[in-house]
Scaffold this motif. Structure first.
Motif, PDB file in Angstrom:
ATOM      1  N   ILE A 334       0.865  -1.185   0.000  1.00 40.50           N
ATOM      2  CA  ILE A 334       0.000   0.000   0.000  1.00 40.50           C
ATOM      3  C   ILE A 334       0.898   1.231   0.000  1.00 40.50           C
ATOM      4  O   ILE A 334       1.779   1.376   0.854  1.00 40.50           O
ATOM      5  CB  ILE A 334      -0.922   0.004   1.243  1.00 40.50           C
ATOM      6  CG1 ILE A 334      -1.782  -1.261   1.261  1.00 40.50           C
ATOM      7  CG2 ILE A 334      -1.788   1.259   1.267  1.00 40.50           C
ATOM      8  CD1 ILE A 334      -2.604  -1.414   2.535  1.00 40.50           C
ATOM      9  N   THR A 367       1.054  -7.627   4.452  1.00 40.80           N
ATOM     10  CA  THR A 367       0.899  -6.235   4.034  1.00 40.80           C
ATOM     11  C   THR A 367       2.149  -5.415   4.340  1.00 40.80           C
ATOM     12  O   THR A 367       2.765  -5.558   5.404  1.00 40.80           O
ATOM     13  CB  THR A 367      -0.304  -5.585   4.758  1.00 40.80           C
ATOM     14  OG1 THR A 367      -1.472  -6.373   4.517  1.00 40.80           O
ATOM     15  CG2 THR A 367      -0.532  -4.160   4.260  1.00 40.80           C
ATOM     16  N   THR A 369       3.262  -1.181   3.938  1.00 39.99           N
ATOM     17  CA  THR A 369       2.827   0.172   3.606  1.00 39.99           C
ATOM     18  C   THR A 369       4.052   1.053   3.376  1.00 39.99           C
ATOM     19  O   THR A 369       5.054   0.970   4.086  1.00 39.99           O
ATOM     20  CB  THR A 369       1.969   0.798   4.719  1.00 39.99           C
ATOM     21  OG1 THR A 369       2.748   0.936   5.905  1.00 39.99           O
ATOM     22  CG2 THR A 369       0.765  -0.080   5.005  1.00 39.99           C
ATOM     23  N   THR A 371       5.025   5.136   2.870  1.00 42.86           N
ATOM     24  CA  THR A 371       4.508   6.503   3.000  1.00 42.86           C
ATOM     25  C   THR A 371       5.626   7.491   2.737  1.00 42.86           C
ATOM     26  O   THR A 371       6.723   7.362   3.301  1.00 42.86           O
ATOM     27  CB  THR A 371       3.931   6.736   4.406  1.00 42.86           C
ATOM     28  OG1 THR A 371       2.945   5.742   4.697  1.00 42.86           O
ATOM     29  CG2 THR A 371       3.311   8.124   4.505  1.00 42.86           C
TER      30      THR A 371
END
Length: 461
Positions: A334, A367, A369, A371
């Protein structure tokens, strides 16, 4: 010839000799100046004492002459004593009207015009000092002369001068000898340090130089030498461990490739695309990546990491790596990417992104992530990589940035890591004057945060 060169070349003299000679010269100058000052003060004091005795006698005589005639003077005032050698009273014409028994029949010295004068010399007798004073009495104008002996003063001055002349060289020699001994004692500690350092080889880097008990410059030198030896030992140990770990990491893929090539050589019919794709090619890529990492770290150790900086979009760098990971990986990635433009090395920062995202993907359960944001200070950007894996214990969060460090359990070697990825990340981030830190992610796994200045040179200044 060599000995003569040493004798006539002070720069070739030892420190002990130069220090002793310098100390001797300084003490000699001080002693000489002190002797001059002492003799001058003593001269003034002694002569002032004898002149004071003569002036006191003259004061008594002139006091009576103001009211009486010379013939009426108290005879005791004309008597010679241990201090007064002779007394004469002269009239206004220079004739002697009264004198002591030991006084000569002619005036002791030239009669002054008026007032009181001390330190007058006597013709033919340098041992006498004359003090004279003119007085206006009831019977006329008279001049009173009083002579004192200067011989005791001269003897005392000669004795003191002789004592200084004899003791001065002794003091100079003593100062030079003491300096020679003290400097030699101090240099013995330096020699002990030198001898110990000369005996320390690469196989005995654990040895340390002796530290003197005194808290002086030599003790600080020894302490600094021990700190330097500790750094050299740590660097040597790290280098040996680095070589051992690198050899160990290279041995496995190399052995696999050799085994595959031998199999292809002996049984060509058994080598197919499946063997090449599943065993040989991955091992070759792994070895290539390991060698590339080793060359990068070697360059860092040798002359530092060289950056080719330019204005780049950090979000585009992250997006490229995320897209590649999504195509080749099995974990969900993500991305939350804000536009961030900074000055940096695109290739090096791509490697940082790839190492961090690959590391997170390797240890995540499902998962990852990514950023990228601009911090509130508007001068730094932040990259955060999180996963839902087992995380990194607090005690290991600094250690994982060392080379060839792999944690146990999920982060074992079976995961495919070499223990160099995070070490390279730390070096690249430091070269950009940024920071990297590890924390606990809300997802449950590790949270790696990289803070980079938008303009490294301005931030460094």
């Amino acid at each position: 010839m060599r000995n003569l060169e040493i004798v006539w070349s002070p720069s070739l003299w030892g420190l002990r000799v130069r220090s002793a000679l310098t100390a001797g010269a300084v003490v000699a100058v001080v002693v000489l100046l002190g002797a001059v000052v002492m003799l001058s003060l003593l001269y003034r004091s002694l002569y002032g004492s004898v002149d004071s005795a003569a002036l006191a006698r003259i004061t008594e005589i002139t006091g009576q002459l103001r009211t009486t005639t010379p013939d009426e003077l108290n005879p005791m005032l004309l008597t010679a004593t241990s201090h007064i050698e002779a007394v004469q009273i002269l009239d206004s014409t220079g004739m002697i009207v009264r004198y002591s028994a030991a006084a000569p029949e002619r005036p002791l010295t030239t009669v002054p015009a008026a007032g009181a004068v001390t330190g007058l010399s006597v013709q033919g007798n340098s041992d006498l000092r004359v003090t004279a004073r003119t007085v206006h009495g009831a019977a006329g104008v008279f001049t009173v002369l009083a002579a004192v002996s200067a011989e005791p003063v001269e003897d005392a001055l000669e004795d003191v001068a002789l004592g200084l002349a004899l003791s001065g060289p002794i003091v100079v020699l003593a100062a030079a000898a003491a300096t020679y001994a003290l400097v030699g004692h101090s240099l013995s500690s330096v020699e002990a340090i030198r001898a110990r350092v000369a005996g320390i080889g690469t196989s005995a880097l654990s040895q340390r130089v002796p530290v003197p008990a005194t808290r002086d410059e030599i003790a600080r030198l020894a302490t600094t030498m021990n700190e330097m030896l500790a750094r050299i030992e740590a660097g040597h140990t790290a280098q040996r461990r680095f070589l051992a770990d690198a050899s160990h990491e290279l041995r496995s893929p190399l052995a696999t490739l050799v085994a595959g090539l031998e199999l292809a050589h002996l049984h060509p019919d058994t080598v197919d695309e499946a063997l090449i794709g599943s065993m040989l090619l991955p091992e070759a890529e792994r070895m290539q990546k390991l060698i590339d990492d080793l060359l990068t770290l070697a360059a860092v150790d040798d002359h530092g990491l060289t950056l080719r900086t330019a204005e780049i979009d950090l979000d585009d760098v992250a997006a490229t790596v995320v897209a590649l990971t999504r195509r080749t990986g099995t974990k969900e990635v993500i991305a939350r990417l804000e536009p961030v433009r900074l000055v940096g090395d695109a290739g090096a920062l791509t490697r940082v992104m790839r190492n961090l995202i690959d590391n997170a993907s390797t240890h995540a359960r499902s998962t990852v992530t990514v950023t990228v944001t601009l911090n509130a200070d508007d001068i730094t950007a932040q990259v955060v990589i999180e996963d839902d894996g087992p995380g990194i214990p607090d005690a290991d969060r600094l250690r994982v940035f060392d080379r060839f460090v792999r944690l146990q359990d999920d982060r074992a070697r079976s995961s495919g890591g070499t223990g160099l990825g995070l070490a390279i990340v730390a070096e690249i981030v430091a070269a950009h004057h940024g920071t990297v830190a590890i924390g606990r992610s809300p997802l449950g796994g590790a949270r790696l945060s990289v803070v980079l200045p938008l303009c490294p040179h301005r931030a460094h200044a």
